[in-house]
Design a protein around this motif. Sequence first.
Motif: not given
Length: 239
Positions: A1-28
């Motif tokens: 089930m999809l959930q909607s989150l309000d977030v603040i972007v903290l950081s991003k990390l490249k994973y492999g050639d084309n993927d990214l991992i994002f760390k966020c702080y969310s309200k929920q």
Amino acid sequence: MLQSLDVIVLSKLKYGDNDLIFKCYSKQKGLVSFFAKNILKRKKGNVRVSLFQPLGLLTIESSLRPNQNLHNVREVKINKVYHSLNTNIYKGAIAMFLSEVLTSTLKEEEPNAQLFEYLETSFQWLDHDNDFSNFHLLFLLNFTKYLGFYPKFSQHKLPYFNLSSGTFSDVKYDNYTINGKDLTVLYALKGTNFDTVKTIKLNSNQRHSFLSMLLLYFELHLGDFKQPKSLEVLNKVFS
């Protein structure tokens, strides 16, 4: 089930050639990490790397599953639009610096609505105001309220402040006890807000000195806190 989150972007990390991992702080949900597959290949669509700017205020739709550390991103929308935070070189330096500080300090995977509101409103103020050279100093000082080590101000001004204990005194206890100009700035920041902090006149050396003191204060109270790599850039921009 999809959930909607309000977030603040903290950081991003490249994973492999084309993927990214994002760390966020969310309200929920507090701290949340997202995995965006093939995002570096995309120039259009609902999930684009250009949306994930430092301190960006987004709404992310994701199927959050218990006991998972990474969650897939289904859709991303801009929650609050920044007008200058990502285009002004000075504000951009502050955003990069603070995103590193937040990444290093925010660990809890539990929601904290008051903290989220503080972050959101602070960054919106930074985006809209034009006199912001002291913003990061007041932001970090007030941020310690949410981390649990805001200075214990007494009713009367005392001549020393001990960084280890977070208390003021009339004598110097050790090498982590400060006085002089840094203490004067600390007292000046007490009780101010972002609209009035601009009235505190500091030169670049005073600003750099107080910031160094604040970061040492963070180190003493957060065992795994790391000096932000972007500190040098920030100091150069505001020199």
